[in-house]
Design a protein around this motif. Structure first.
Motif, PDB file in Angstrom:
ATOM      1  N   ASP A 243       0.963  -1.019  -0.054  1.00  0.00           N
ATOM      2  CA  ASP A 243       0.010  -0.395   0.421  1.00  0.00           C
ATOM      3  C   ASP A 243       1.309   1.137  -0.065  1.00  0.00           C
ATOM      4  N   LEU A 244       2.054   1.334   0.769  1.00  0.00           N
ATOM      5  CA  LEU A 244       2.570   2.407   0.669  1.00  0.00           C
ATOM      6  C   LEU A 244       3.563   2.389  -0.777  1.00  0.00           C
ATOM      7  N   VAL A 245       3.924   1.751  -1.113  1.00  0.00           N
ATOM      8  CA  VAL A 245       4.479   1.984  -2.294  1.00  0.00           C
ATOM      9  C   VAL A 245       3.602   2.351  -3.590  1.00  0.00           C
ATOM     10  N   ALA A 246       1.854   1.901  -3.504  1.00  0.00           N
ATOM     11  CA  ALA A 246       0.937   2.015  -4.215  1.00  0.00           C
ATOM     12  C   ALA A 246       0.942   3.526  -4.217  1.00  0.00           C
ATOM     13  N   ALA A 247       0.968   4.392  -2.534  1.00  0.00           N
ATOM     14  CA  ALA A 247       0.644   5.856  -2.072  1.00  0.00           C
ATOM     15  C   ALA A 247       2.043   6.188  -2.676  1.00  0.00           C
ATOM     16  N   ILE A 248       3.191   5.701  -2.869  1.00  0.00           N
ATOM     17  CA  ILE A 248       4.210   6.790  -3.471  1.00  0.00           C
ATOM     18  C   ILE A 248       3.942   6.698  -5.226  1.00  0.00           C
ATOM     19  N   ASP A 249       3.810   5.808  -5.785  1.00  0.00           N
ATOM     20  CA  ASP A 249       3.899   6.170  -6.815  1.00  0.00           C
ATOM     21  C   ASP A 249       2.443   6.695  -7.245  1.00  0.00           C
ATOM     22  N   GLU A 250       1.606   6.965  -6.593  1.00  0.00           N
ATOM     23  CA  GLU A 250       0.377   7.415  -6.542  1.00  0.00           C
ATOM     24  C   GLU A 250       0.861   8.813  -6.297  1.00  0.00           C
ATOM     25  N   HIS A 251       1.420   9.402  -5.817  1.00  0.00           N
ATOM     26  CA  HIS A 251       1.812  10.999  -5.617  1.00  0.00           C
ATOM     27  C   HIS A 251       2.996  11.478  -6.590  1.00  0.00           C
ATOM     28  N   ARG A 252       3.753  10.577  -6.764  1.00  0.00           N
ATOM     29  CA  ARG A 252       4.462  10.801  -7.759  1.00  0.00           C
ATOM     30  C   ARG A 252       4.069  10.581  -9.527  1.00  0.00           C
ATOM     31  N   ALA A 253       2.828  10.090  -9.325  1.00  0.00           N
ATOM     32  CA  ALA A 253       1.785  10.320 -10.812  1.00  0.00           C
ATOM     33  C   ALA A 253       0.925  12.094 -10.819  1.00  0.00           C
ATOM     34  N   HIS A 254       0.840  11.601  -9.665  1.00  0.00           N
ATOM     35  CA  HIS A 254      -0.130  13.941  -8.844  1.00  0.00           C
ATOM     36  C   HIS A 254       0.841  14.726  -9.312  1.00  0.00           C
ATOM     37  N   LEU A 255       2.537  14.269  -9.272  1.00  0.00           N
ATOM     38  CA  LEU A 255       2.846  15.804  -8.883  1.00  0.00           C
ATOM     39  C   LEU A 255       3.678  15.296 -11.224  1.00  0.00           C
ATOM     40  N   ALA A 256       3.442  14.173 -11.270  1.00  0.00           N
ATOM     41  CA  ALA A 256       4.084  14.892 -12.708  1.00  0.00           C
ATOM     42  C   ALA A 256       2.713  15.431 -13.573  1.00  0.00           C
ATOM     43  N   ALA A 257       1.612  14.728 -13.344  1.00  0.00           N
ATOM     44  CA  ALA A 257      -0.006  15.303 -13.640  1.00  0.00           C
ATOM     45  C   ALA A 257       0.138  16.400 -13.388  1.00  0.00           C
ATOM     46  N   SER A 258       0.036  16.925 -12.316  1.00  0.00           N
ATOM     47  CA  SER A 258      -0.039  18.160 -11.707  1.00  0.00           C
ATOM     48  C   SER A 258       1.187  19.847 -12.367  1.00  0.00           C
ATOM     49  N   GLY A 259       1.929  18.923 -12.815  1.00  0.00           N
ATOM     50  CA  GLY A 259       2.753  20.752 -12.559  1.00  0.00           C
ATOM     51  C   GLY A 259       3.568  20.026 -11.343  1.00  0.00           C
ATOM     52  N   ALA A 260       3.393  20.038 -10.348  1.00  0.00           N
ATOM     53  CA  ALA A 260       3.979  20.337  -8.925  1.00  0.00           C
ATOM     54  C   ALA A 260       5.686  19.310  -9.285  1.00  0.00           C
ATOM     55  N   LEU A 261       5.904  18.406  -9.963  1.00  0.00           N
ATOM     56  CA  LEU A 261       7.084  17.941  -9.646  1.00  0.00           C
ATOM     57  C   LEU A 261       8.488  19.088 -10.148  1.00  0.00           C
ATOM     58  N   THR A 262       7.927  19.692 -11.523  1.00  0.00           N
ATOM     59  CA  THR A 262       8.577  20.647 -11.570  1.00  0.00           C
ATOM     60  C   THR A 262       9.310  21.992 -11.166  1.00  0.00           C
ATOM     61  N   LEU A 263       7.627  22.396 -10.667  1.00  0.00           N
ATOM     62  CA  LEU A 263       8.163  23.053  -9.291  1.00  0.00           C
ATOM     63  C   LEU A 263       8.648  22.757  -7.809  1.00  0.00           C
ATOM     64  N   ARG A 264       8.486  21.755  -7.731  1.00  0.00           N
ATOM     65  CA  ARG A 264       8.972  21.182  -6.312  1.00  0.00           C
ATOM     66  C   ARG A 264      11.059  21.373  -6.605  1.00  0.00           C
ATOM     67  N   ARG A 265      10.674  20.538  -8.312  1.00  0.00           N
ATOM     68  CA  ARG A 265      12.636  20.877  -8.275  1.00  0.00           C
ATOM     69  C   ARG A 265      13.221  21.724  -8.876  1.00  0.00           C
ATOM     70  N   ILE A 266      12.324  23.190  -8.783  1.00  0.00           N
ATOM     71  CA  ILE A 266      12.667  23.937  -9.518  1.00  0.00           C
ATOM     72  C   ILE A 266      13.565  24.575  -7.746  1.00  0.00           C
ATOM     73  N   ARG A 267      12.448  24.198  -6.475  1.00  0.00           N
ATOM     74  CA  ARG A 267      11.882  24.756  -5.808  1.00  0.00           C
ATOM     75  C   ARG A 267      13.725  24.204  -4.975  1.00  0.00           C
ATOM     76  N   ARG A 268      13.857  23.059  -4.733  1.00  0.00           N
ATOM     77  CA  ARG A 268      14.908  22.261  -3.914  1.00  0.00           C
ATOM     78  C   ARG A 268      16.162  23.232  -4.850  1.00  0.00           C
ATOM     79  N   ALA A 269      15.958  23.284  -6.106  1.00  0.00           N
ATOM     80  CA  ALA A 269      17.428  24.135  -6.354  1.00  0.00           C
ATOM     81  C   ALA A 269      17.773  25.051  -5.865  1.00  0.00           C
ATOM     82  N   GLU A 270      16.663  25.905  -5.668  1.00  0.00           N
ATOM     83  CA  GLU A 270      16.621  27.657  -5.453  1.00  0.00           C
ATOM     84  C   GLU A 270      17.520  27.337  -4.087  1.00  0.00           C
ATOM     85  N   ALA A 271      17.054  26.735  -2.959  1.00  0.00           N
ATOM     86  CA  ALA A 271      18.038  25.941  -2.067  1.00  0.00           C
ATOM     87  C   ALA A 271      19.092  25.661  -1.672  1.00  0.00           C
TER      88      ALA A 271
END
Ligand SMILES: Nc1nc2c(ncn2[C@@H]2O[C@H](COP(=O)(O)OP(=O)(O)OP(=O)(O)O)[C@@H](O)[C@H]2O)c(=O)[nH]1
Length: 320
Positions: A243-271
């Motif tokens: 279930d945990l693996v499924a939740a991780i994969d689901e979150h990943r898919a959500h990030l990719a689909a919403s564009g949040a993955l790119t935003l998170r990575r930009i924020r990370r690169a800023e830090a």
């Protein structure tokens, strides 16, 4: 350990990309030691590091992080994925004990060439853990690890900082530790994408589950925002890990689909950029300390010949 010849960097990075564990180990050590070759290493890694999912796993001491990570690694390996684990101890200046501890607890994977496990400490980093950890994660990503799991013990701010390095942050709780309340206090609610109520075999697991669901319900979210998942596990028996693996994969898919993955990575690169820049400034400050320009300025301030703001301006001009 230093890397003097610039031609060593491409050779090492190529070997790491072929999955050579010694090359991976060497590169992470160079990153940890803040080696002068670091900028060249980062440049050589940059084109090969974008794709890996970075999963942060955090929680209070004894909640079951290592046991859960061990089981997660087993699950990812069954799915044919190469896995990298960085066990980060933000509170300890030395890795000795941590390495031994992780080896013992993750011994299921000690001889598996598809798993790379490494402990990291805050010793000697240019820019601190927030600079070194993402570089180490890049080394693992370049070596074909996907996901890279960053495991860190929950000690307040450091936990939040390290969790900020991940695409998906998993916060572990256990019944009877007052965890839900503590999580809310420590600001962990804001950073968690997934909560695991581990030790679900123990009394009080249902209450912890309800508490955390209640707190998530109180949070404000815009439509389409991710609602943190809560997963029950008995990591010691491998239960709930699928279930945990499924939740991780689901979150990943959500990030990719919403564009949040790119935003998170930009924020990370800023830090990361900020941490590296501050590290360089701190090192230059150190040079000024060992020279006499800071002392000269301090004497002028002490004698009332200038003020500390003007002196700081003079100092900053010397730093650039
Ligand atoms: N009853 C029960 N015990 C568990 C479970 N998962 C882990 N444990 C036990 O809890 C203890 C701590 O587990 P670890 O995985 O070492 O916890 P940790 O969070 O990595 O601990 P630190 O490294 O000290 O931060 C061990 O004795 C585990 O066997 C579980 O699901 N149920």
């Amino acid at each position: 350990m230093t890397l003097r010849r610039s031609r060593d960097v491409p050779t090492l990075v190529a070997a790491a990309r072929d999955g050579d564990p010694r090359a991976v180990a060497r590169l992470i050590s160079l990153v940890e030691d803040g080696d002068e070759a670091l900028p060249r290493i980062a440049a050589a890694l940059a084109p090969h590091t974008g794709a890996a999912a970075v999963v942060g796993l955090t929680g209070a001491p004894g909640v079951g992080k290592s046991t859960t990570t061990n089981e997660l690694v087993t699950a990812f390996r069954k799915a044919g994925r190469r896995v990298g684990v960085l066990a980060v101890d933000p509170s300890s200046p030395f890795t000795g004990g941590a390495i031994l501890g992780d080896r013992v607890r993750m011994q299921d994977h000690a001889t598996d060439p598809g798993v790379y496990i490494r402990s990291m400490s805050s010793r000697g980093h240019l820019g601190g853990l927030s600079a070194a950890t993402p570089q180490a994660a890049r080394v693992l990503a370049a070596a074909g690890c996907d996901p890279v799991v960053i495991e860190t013990v929950g000690v307040g701010q450091a936990e939040v900082e390290i969790a900020g390095l991940a695409d998906t942050t998993v916060v572990l709780l256990a019944p009877g530790m007052g965890d839900a309340i503590q999580a809310a206090k420590a600001g962990v609610l804001e950073i968690a994408d997934i909560f695991v109520v581990n030790k679900a075999d123990r009394d009080g697991a249902d209450a912890t589950y309800r508490d955390i669901q209640g707190m998530i319900g109180l949070g404000t979210r815009a439509p389409g925002d991710w609602r943190p998942r809560v997963v029950r596990c008995v990591a010691a028996r491998g239960e709930g890990i699928a279930d945990l693996v499924a939740a991780i994969d689901e979150h990943r898919a959500h990030l990719a689909a919403s564009g949040a993955l790119t935003l998170r990575r930009i924020r990370r690169a800023e830090a990361e950029i900020e941490a590296i820049a501050l590290g360089v400034l701190r090192a230059r400050m150190q040079d000024l300390h060992s020279g006499d320009s800071l002392t000269t300025l301090a004497r002028e301030v002490a004698e009332g010949r200038t003020d500390p703001y003007a002196a700081a301006d003079t100092l900053l001009a010397q730093l650039s």
